[in-house]
Design an enzyme around this catalytic site. Sequence first.
Site, PDB file in Angstrom:
ATOM      1  CB  THR A 135       3.041  -1.079   4.592  1.00  0.00           C
ATOM      2  OG1 THR A 135       2.332  -0.339   3.599  1.00  0.00           O
ATOM      3  CG2 THR A 135       3.620  -0.115   5.606  1.00  0.00           C
ATOM      4  CB  SER A 148      -0.932   0.014   1.218  1.00  0.00           C
ATOM      5  OG  SER A 148      -0.190  -0.121   2.417  1.00  0.00           O
ATOM      6  CG  HIS A 149       1.604   3.523   2.622  1.00  0.00           C
ATOM      7  ND1 HIS A 149       0.535   2.700   2.899  1.00  0.00           N
ATOM      8  CD2 HIS A 149       1.184   4.788   2.861  1.00  0.00           C
ATOM      9  CE1 HIS A 149      -0.494   3.451   3.284  1.00  0.00           C
ATOM     10  NE2 HIS A 149      -0.120   4.711   3.274  1.00  0.00           N
ATOM     11  CG  ASN A 150       7.760   1.032  -2.367  1.00  0.00           C
ATOM     12  OD1 ASN A 150       8.682   1.106  -1.563  1.00  0.00           O
ATOM     13  ND2 ASN A 150       7.898   0.462  -3.553  1.00  0.00           N
TER      14      ASN A 150
END
Length: 330
Positions: free
Chosen positions: A101, A87-89
Amino acid sequence: MEKELLTLIQKEFPVTKRPFAHLANELGVTEEEVLDTYRKLKEERIIRQTSAIFDTKSLGYRSSLVAFQVDDIEKAAAFVNTHPGVSHNYERDHDFNLWFTIAVEPDSRLGLEKTVALMAQRTNAKEYIILPTKKMFKIQVQLDVAGKKSKKEKVTKKKKIDFELEPVHYKLIKELQEDIEPVAEPFEKIVQKLGLSYEELQQEVQRLQDGGYMRRFASILYHRKAGFNANAMVVWSVDEEKAQEIGQKVAEFSAVSHCYLRPTYPNWPYPLFSMIHGKSKEEVEAVVKEIEAEIAPKEYRYLYSTREFKKQRIRYFSDAFKEWEQQYGG
Protein backbone atom coordinates in the site's frame (compact mmCIF):
# COMPACT_ATOMS: atom_id res chain seq x y z
CA MET A 1 -6.28 -9.34 32.42
CA GLU A 2 -3.84 -9.31 29.48
CA LYS A 3 -6.58 -10.35 27.07
CA GLU A 4 -9.07 -7.85 28.50
CA LEU A 5 -6.49 -5.05 28.28
CA LEU A 6 -5.60 -5.92 24.68
CA THR A 7 -9.29 -5.91 23.77
CA LEU A 8 -9.79 -2.44 25.29
CA ILE A 9 -6.73 -0.73 23.82
CA GLN A 10 -7.27 -2.11 20.31
CA LYS A 11 -10.69 -0.45 20.34
CA GLU A 12 -9.62 2.86 21.92
CA PHE A 13 -6.70 3.99 24.04
CA PRO A 14 -7.90 6.90 26.23
CA VAL A 15 -6.28 10.26 25.45
CA THR A 16 -6.37 11.56 29.03
CA LYS A 17 -3.86 12.77 31.62
CA ARG A 18 -3.57 9.31 33.21
CA PRO A 19 -4.83 6.81 30.61
CA PHE A 20 -3.53 3.74 32.45
CA ALA A 21 -5.50 4.78 35.54
CA HIS A 22 -8.57 5.12 33.32
CA LEU A 23 -8.00 1.59 31.95
CA ALA A 24 -7.35 0.26 35.47
CA ASN A 25 -10.73 1.60 36.57
CA GLU A 26 -12.43 -0.25 33.70
CA LEU A 27 -10.56 -3.48 34.49
CA GLY A 28 -10.99 -3.27 38.26
CA VAL A 29 -7.25 -3.34 39.02
CA THR A 30 -4.57 -0.81 39.96
CA GLU A 31 -2.85 1.66 37.63
CA GLU A 32 0.52 0.05 38.40
CA GLU A 33 -0.82 -3.40 37.42
CA VAL A 34 -1.99 -2.06 34.06
CA LEU A 35 1.33 -0.28 33.45
CA ASP A 36 3.31 -3.42 34.33
CA THR A 37 1.12 -5.54 32.05
CA TYR A 38 1.40 -3.03 29.19
CA ARG A 39 5.22 -2.93 29.54
CA LYS A 40 5.35 -6.73 29.52
CA LEU A 41 3.20 -6.95 26.38
CA LYS A 42 5.46 -4.40 24.67
CA GLU A 43 8.62 -6.27 25.71
CA GLU A 44 7.14 -9.56 24.49
CA ARG A 45 6.37 -7.84 21.16
CA ILE A 46 2.64 -8.48 21.38
CA ILE A 47 1.76 -4.76 21.28
CA ARG A 48 3.36 -3.26 18.18
CA GLN A 49 2.41 0.41 18.59
CA THR A 50 -0.07 2.69 20.33
CA SER A 51 -0.73 5.91 18.46
CA ALA A 52 -3.28 7.75 16.34
CA ILE A 53 -4.76 6.04 13.29
CA PHE A 54 -5.45 8.69 10.66
CA ASP A 55 -7.58 8.59 7.52
CA THR A 56 -5.20 8.98 4.59
CA LYS A 57 -7.80 10.32 2.15
CA SER A 58 -9.22 12.89 4.58
CA LEU A 59 -5.72 14.32 5.08
CA GLY A 60 -5.47 14.91 1.31
CA TYR A 61 -3.18 12.01 0.44
CA ARG A 62 -3.81 9.73 -2.54
CA SER A 63 -3.31 6.05 -1.80
CA SER A 64 -3.69 2.64 -3.36
CA LEU A 65 -2.99 -1.04 -3.04
CA VAL A 66 -0.44 -2.08 -5.68
CA ALA A 67 0.64 -5.51 -6.91
CA PHE A 68 3.94 -6.18 -8.72
CA GLN A 69 5.17 -9.26 -10.53
CA VAL A 70 8.92 -9.37 -9.93
CA ASP A 71 11.75 -11.90 -10.12
CA ASP A 72 14.17 -10.59 -7.49
CA ILE A 73 11.61 -10.00 -4.75
CA GLU A 74 14.07 -9.12 -1.97
CA LYS A 75 15.68 -6.40 -4.06
CA ALA A 76 12.31 -5.11 -5.27
CA ALA A 77 10.85 -5.06 -1.76
CA ALA A 78 13.89 -3.19 -0.43
CA PHE A 79 13.41 -0.41 -2.99
CA VAL A 80 9.64 -0.21 -2.49
CA ASN A 81 10.25 0.12 1.27
CA THR A 82 12.31 3.28 0.74
CA HIS A 83 9.15 5.24 -0.06
CA PRO A 84 7.82 6.92 3.14
CA GLY A 85 4.23 6.40 1.99
CA VAL A 86 4.55 2.61 1.89
CA SER A 87 2.94 1.32 5.08
CA HIS A 88 2.51 -2.39 4.27
CA ASN A 89 4.57 -4.58 1.96
CA TYR A 90 4.14 -8.35 1.66
CA GLU A 91 5.07 -11.31 -0.46
CA ARG A 92 1.93 -13.23 -1.41
CA ASP A 93 1.48 -16.60 -3.09
CA HIS A 94 0.47 -15.44 -6.59
CA ASP A 95 2.12 -14.50 -9.90
CA PHE A 96 1.67 -10.95 -8.61
CA ASN A 97 3.99 -11.71 -5.74
CA LEU A 98 4.72 -8.29 -4.18
CA TRP A 99 1.77 -6.41 -2.66
CA PHE A 100 2.06 -3.03 -0.98
CA THR A 101 0.00 0.00 0.00
CA ILE A 102 1.34 3.41 -0.92
CA ALA A 103 0.26 7.00 -0.28
CA VAL A 104 1.57 10.19 -1.87
CA GLU A 105 1.23 13.60 -0.24
CA PRO A 106 -1.28 16.22 -1.45
CA ASP A 107 1.34 18.31 -3.30
CA SER A 108 3.33 15.38 -4.71
CA ARG A 109 5.13 16.42 -7.89
CA LEU A 110 4.98 12.89 -9.32
CA GLY A 111 1.53 11.86 -8.15
CA LEU A 112 0.42 8.31 -7.45
CA GLU A 113 0.52 6.76 -10.94
CA LYS A 114 3.94 8.16 -11.88
CA THR A 115 5.37 7.15 -8.50
CA VAL A 116 4.20 3.56 -9.02
CA ALA A 117 5.49 3.54 -12.62
CA LEU A 118 8.88 4.73 -11.37
CA MET A 119 8.93 1.97 -8.76
CA ALA A 120 7.98 -0.63 -11.38
CA GLN A 121 10.83 0.55 -13.60
CA ARG A 122 13.35 0.52 -10.74
CA THR A 123 12.33 -2.98 -9.62
CA ASN A 124 12.11 -4.45 -13.15
CA ALA A 125 8.48 -5.41 -12.57
CA LYS A 126 7.18 -7.57 -15.40
CA GLU A 127 3.64 -6.42 -14.77
CA TYR A 128 1.76 -4.39 -12.18
CA ILE A 129 -1.77 -3.31 -11.26
CA ILE A 130 -2.91 -0.29 -9.28
CA LEU A 131 -5.94 -1.03 -7.09
CA PRO A 132 -7.27 2.12 -5.40
CA THR A 133 -10.30 1.96 -3.13
CA LYS A 134 -13.58 2.56 -4.96
CA LYS A 135 -15.70 1.83 -1.88
CA MET A 136 -14.64 1.09 1.68
CA PHE A 137 -17.00 -1.16 3.63
CA LYS A 138 -14.81 -1.78 6.67
CA ILE A 139 -11.40 -1.03 8.13
CA GLN A 140 -11.18 -2.21 11.71
CA VAL A 141 -8.21 -4.27 12.87
CA GLN A 142 -9.31 -5.52 16.29
CA LEU A 143 -8.14 -9.06 16.92
CA ASP A 144 -10.48 -11.07 19.14
CA VAL A 145 -7.82 -12.11 21.65
CA ALA A 146 -10.40 -12.77 24.38
CA GLY A 147 -12.57 -14.92 22.10
CA LYS A 148 -15.73 -13.02 23.00
CA LYS A 149 -16.84 -11.64 19.64
CA SER A 150 -19.82 -13.12 17.84
CA LYS A 151 -19.34 -14.32 14.26
CA LYS A 152 -21.00 -11.19 12.91
CA GLU A 153 -21.06 -7.55 13.90
CA LYS A 154 -22.81 -4.40 12.77
CA VAL A 155 -20.68 -2.08 10.69
CA THR A 156 -21.71 1.55 11.02
CA LYS A 157 -20.20 4.68 9.53
CA LYS A 158 -19.98 7.82 11.63
CA LYS A 159 -21.18 11.08 10.12
CA LYS A 160 -18.38 13.57 9.63
CA ILE A 161 -18.50 17.14 10.88
CA ASP A 162 -17.06 19.60 8.36
CA PHE A 163 -14.21 21.73 9.60
CA GLU A 164 -10.91 22.91 8.16
CA LEU A 165 -7.64 21.83 9.77
CA GLU A 166 -5.92 24.67 11.63
CA PRO A 167 -2.16 25.02 12.32
CA VAL A 168 -2.56 23.40 15.76
CA HIS A 169 -4.05 20.29 14.14
CA TYR A 170 -1.07 19.78 11.80
CA LYS A 171 1.25 20.00 14.83
CA LEU A 172 -0.99 17.64 16.76
CA ILE A 173 -1.12 15.12 13.90
CA LYS A 174 2.69 14.96 13.85
CA GLU A 175 2.86 14.37 17.62
CA LEU A 176 0.02 11.84 17.83
CA GLN A 177 1.77 9.60 15.29
CA GLU A 178 4.48 8.78 17.84
CA ASP A 179 4.27 5.55 19.84
CA ILE A 180 3.42 6.33 23.46
CA GLU A 181 5.74 5.43 26.31
CA PRO A 182 4.57 3.13 29.12
CA VAL A 183 4.51 5.87 31.77
CA ALA A 184 1.71 7.24 33.94
CA GLU A 185 1.34 10.45 31.87
CA PRO A 186 2.34 9.55 28.28
CA PHE A 187 0.80 12.69 26.74
CA GLU A 188 2.69 15.13 28.99
CA LYS A 189 5.31 15.87 26.31
CA ILE A 190 2.61 16.76 23.78
CA VAL A 191 0.72 19.19 26.01
CA GLN A 192 3.96 20.86 27.06
CA LYS A 193 5.37 21.07 23.52
CA LEU A 194 2.15 22.47 22.01
CA GLY A 195 1.17 24.57 25.00
CA LEU A 196 -2.19 22.83 25.46
CA SER A 197 -4.10 21.82 28.57
CA TYR A 198 -5.25 18.20 28.80
CA GLU A 199 -8.82 19.40 28.28
CA GLU A 200 -7.78 21.19 25.06
CA LEU A 201 -5.86 18.09 23.92
CA GLN A 202 -8.95 15.91 24.39
CA GLN A 203 -11.15 18.48 22.67
CA GLU A 204 -8.92 18.76 19.58
CA VAL A 205 -8.42 15.00 19.33
CA GLN A 206 -12.21 14.60 19.43
CA ARG A 207 -12.56 17.24 16.69
CA LEU A 208 -10.08 15.34 14.52
CA GLN A 209 -12.19 12.21 15.00
CA ASP A 210 -15.50 13.97 14.40
CA GLY A 211 -14.10 15.50 11.22
CA GLY A 212 -13.03 12.09 9.93
CA TYR A 213 -9.31 12.99 9.88
CA MET A 214 -8.53 10.51 12.64
CA ARG A 215 -10.18 7.12 13.03
CA ARG A 216 -9.12 6.48 16.61
CA PHE A 217 -6.18 6.43 19.00
CA ALA A 218 -5.44 2.76 19.63
CA SER A 219 -2.97 -0.10 19.84
CA ILE A 220 -2.08 -2.45 17.02
CA LEU A 221 -0.65 -5.89 17.74
CA TYR A 222 1.88 -8.24 16.25
CA HIS A 223 -0.68 -10.68 14.89
CA ARG A 224 1.31 -13.87 15.23
CA LYS A 225 2.55 -13.01 18.72
CA ALA A 226 -1.07 -12.37 19.73
CA GLY A 227 -1.99 -15.89 18.61
CA PHE A 228 -3.37 -15.07 15.15
CA ASN A 229 -1.05 -17.19 13.06
CA ALA A 230 -3.00 -17.00 9.80
CA ASN A 231 -4.27 -14.13 7.74
CA ALA A 232 -5.34 -14.17 4.13
CA MET A 233 -6.28 -11.58 1.59
CA VAL A 234 -9.30 -13.21 0.00
CA VAL A 235 -10.44 -11.74 -3.31
CA TRP A 236 -13.90 -12.35 -4.75
CA SER A 237 -15.23 -12.28 -8.29
CA VAL A 238 -18.80 -10.98 -8.02
CA ASP A 239 -21.29 -9.21 -10.27
CA GLU A 240 -20.50 -5.49 -10.36
CA GLU A 241 -24.17 -4.51 -9.93
CA LYS A 242 -24.38 -6.56 -6.72
CA ALA A 243 -20.90 -5.69 -5.40
CA GLN A 244 -22.08 -3.00 -2.96
CA GLU A 245 -24.65 -5.28 -1.34
CA ILE A 246 -22.23 -8.22 -1.23
CA GLY A 247 -19.43 -6.07 0.22
CA GLN A 248 -21.63 -5.01 3.11
CA LYS A 249 -22.44 -8.66 3.87
CA VAL A 250 -18.76 -9.66 3.86
CA ALA A 251 -17.86 -6.73 6.15
CA GLU A 252 -20.28 -7.97 8.82
CA PHE A 253 -18.11 -11.02 9.58
CA SER A 254 -16.05 -10.27 12.72
CA ALA A 255 -12.98 -12.09 11.36
CA VAL A 256 -12.90 -9.63 8.44
CA SER A 257 -10.78 -6.59 9.32
CA HIS A 258 -10.73 -4.88 5.90
CA CYS A 259 -13.28 -4.97 3.10
CA TYR A 260 -12.98 -2.88 -0.07
CA LEU A 261 -14.30 -2.57 -3.60
CA ARG A 262 -11.46 -2.05 -6.09
CA PRO A 263 -11.08 -1.85 -9.91
CA THR A 264 -10.85 -4.92 -12.14
CA TYR A 265 -8.52 -5.52 -15.10
CA PRO A 266 -8.41 -8.12 -17.89
CA ASN A 267 -5.77 -9.96 -15.83
CA TRP A 268 -7.51 -9.28 -12.50
CA PRO A 269 -11.25 -10.14 -12.31
CA TYR A 270 -11.68 -9.69 -8.54
CA PRO A 271 -13.35 -6.40 -7.47
CA LEU A 272 -13.99 -7.33 -3.83
CA PHE A 273 -11.11 -7.58 -1.35
CA SER A 274 -11.27 -8.83 2.23
CA MET A 275 -8.63 -9.41 4.90
CA ILE A 276 -9.49 -12.34 7.17
CA HIS A 277 -7.64 -13.21 10.38
CA GLY A 278 -7.66 -16.43 12.36
CA LYS A 279 -5.65 -18.44 14.86
CA SER A 280 -5.04 -21.08 12.19
CA LYS A 281 -5.32 -21.55 8.45
CA GLU A 282 -8.26 -23.89 9.09
CA GLU A 283 -10.06 -21.17 11.07
CA VAL A 284 -9.58 -18.64 8.25
CA GLU A 285 -10.81 -21.09 5.65
CA ALA A 286 -13.88 -21.98 7.75
CA VAL A 287 -14.86 -18.29 7.74
CA VAL A 288 -14.30 -18.10 3.98
CA LYS A 289 -16.59 -21.09 3.45
CA GLU A 290 -19.32 -19.35 5.47
CA ILE A 291 -18.92 -16.19 3.40
CA GLU A 292 -18.97 -18.21 0.18
CA ALA A 293 -22.24 -19.88 1.22
CA GLU A 294 -23.82 -16.50 1.92
CA ILE A 295 -22.70 -14.46 -1.10
CA ALA A 296 -22.35 -17.17 -3.81
CA PRO A 297 -19.43 -15.60 -5.73
CA LYS A 298 -18.46 -16.56 -9.27
CA GLU A 299 -15.07 -17.53 -7.88
CA TYR A 300 -12.60 -16.50 -5.21
CA ARG A 301 -9.01 -17.10 -4.26
CA TYR A 302 -6.75 -16.93 -1.22
CA LEU A 303 -3.65 -14.74 -1.22
CA TYR A 304 -1.72 -15.75 1.87
CA SER A 305 1.15 -13.54 2.97
CA THR A 306 4.35 -15.57 3.03
CA ARG A 307 6.69 -12.76 4.10
CA GLU A 308 6.31 -9.36 5.68
CA PHE A 309 8.74 -6.80 4.29
CA LYS A 310 7.28 -3.70 5.94
CA LYS A 311 4.46 -2.79 8.30
CA GLN A 312 4.42 0.63 9.90
CA ARG A 313 2.18 3.64 10.10
CA ILE A 314 2.78 6.50 7.68
CA ARG A 315 4.30 9.66 9.13
CA TYR A 316 2.05 12.30 7.63
CA PHE A 317 3.35 15.76 6.71
CA SER A 318 6.93 14.55 6.86
CA ASP A 319 9.76 16.02 4.75
CA ALA A 320 10.68 12.46 3.78
CA PHE A 321 8.11 12.49 0.95
CA LYS A 322 9.72 15.42 -0.88
CA GLU A 323 13.19 14.03 -0.18
CA TRP A 324 12.23 10.71 -1.81
CA GLU A 325 10.91 12.45 -4.92
CA GLN A 326 14.04 14.60 -5.15
CA GLN A 327 16.30 11.55 -4.85
CA TYR A 328 14.48 9.19 -7.20
CA GLY A 329 12.11 11.33 -9.25
CA GLY A 330 14.67 13.54 -10.97
